[in-house]
Every structure is written in structure tokens, then in C-alpha cells.
Design a protein around this motif. Structure first.
Motif, short mmCIF file in Angstrom:
data_model
loop_
_atom_site.label_atom_id
_atom_site.label_comp_id
_atom_site.label_asym_id
_atom_site.label_seq_id
_atom_site.Cartn_x
_atom_site.Cartn_y
_atom_site.Cartn_z
N ILE A 130 0.84 -1.20 0.00
CA ILE A 130 0.00 0.00 0.00
C ILE A 130 0.87 1.25 0.00
N TYR A 131 1.92 1.26 0.82
CA TYR A 131 2.81 2.41 0.90
C TYR A 131 3.46 2.69 -0.46
N ILE A 132 3.97 1.67 -1.09
CA ILE A 132 4.64 1.85 -2.39
C ILE A 132 3.66 2.35 -3.44
N LEU A 133 2.45 1.79 -3.46
CA LEU A 133 1.44 2.24 -4.43
C LEU A 133 1.08 3.71 -4.21
N LEU A 134 0.90 4.09 -2.95
CA LEU A 134 0.59 5.50 -2.67
C LEU A 134 1.77 6.40 -3.02
N TRP A 135 2.98 5.93 -2.79
CA TRP A 135 4.18 6.70 -3.11
C TRP A 135 4.26 6.97 -4.62
N VAL A 136 3.87 5.96 -5.39
CA VAL A 136 3.95 6.09 -6.85
C VAL A 136 2.83 6.98 -7.40
#
Length: 108
Positions: free
Chosen positions: A92-98
Motif C-alpha cells: 500500500i505504501y509503495i502504491l501510494l508513493w507512486v
């Protein structure tokens, strides 16, 4: 509540560390422009933005916390706990970061 009372209230919040110096200045200027402190404390944009000033890695947790109106450490703890569940928090963190833009960036 008079303007002097509201300014005292803002100063008290700033002295106790509840609001940052940047938030204090923003709220003070809105108050001087004629809006109340309650109206000024509401976020003007409900869209999530990654934070530039309160970030450890990508600003995702700080952006989520600001959008939800909670402390940043609560979101960081939730993401950490979710990471222990098959890496869900990390994904979730990586997706939001992208996909979530930085503060100050055009929403394009």
C-alpha cells in the motif's frame, strides 16, 4: 469569540506544540483576512498529497495523517503493523508513493 481571543488561542496552541510555526502563520493570516480559526483549520483540499516537510521516506504517512486529521505516528504505526500481514502495508505504501502527488505539485 473576539479576534484577540482567537489570536491568544492560536498562540497558546503554538506554544504547546500542537500546531507548527507554519500552521500558526497560516491560521493567523486567515484569521486576519476575516475567516474564523475553526474555518481556517479545516483542510481546503480534501485530496491527498504526500508531505514535503514531515516525511521519513516518501511523505505518504504524513500526507495520509494530514488528510485524515490524525497524528502522523498513528498512520506510521498502522503501516508498520500492516507490513507484518503478508507485506500489505509495504505494498500500500509503495502504491501510494507512486500514484499520490507531492504537495505543491500540479494535480494534472
Amino acid at each position: 469569540m473576539s479576534m484577540a481571543d482567537e489570536l491568544d488561542k492560536l498562540a497558546s496552541l503554538h506554544e504547546r506544540g500542537v500546531i507548527t510555526a507554519e500552521e500558526f502563520q497560516r491560521l493567523k493570516s486567515r484569521l486576519m483576512d476575516g475567516t474564523s480559526a475553526e474555518d481556517a483549520s479545516k483542510p481546503s483540499d480534501s485530496a491527498m498529497r504526500r508531505s514535503l516537510d514531515d516525511r521519513w521516506i516518501g511523505g505518504v504517512c504524513a500526507g495520509l495523517a494530514r488528510m485524515m486529521g490524525v497524528e502522523t505516528w498513528i498512520i506510521r504505526l498502522a503501516v508498520t503493523l500492516l507490513t507484518f500481514f503478508w507485506g500489505t502495508g509495504l505494498v500500500i505504501y509503495i502504491l501510494l508513493w507512486v500514484f499520490v502527488p507531492l504537495e505543491g505539485a500540479d494535480p494534472a
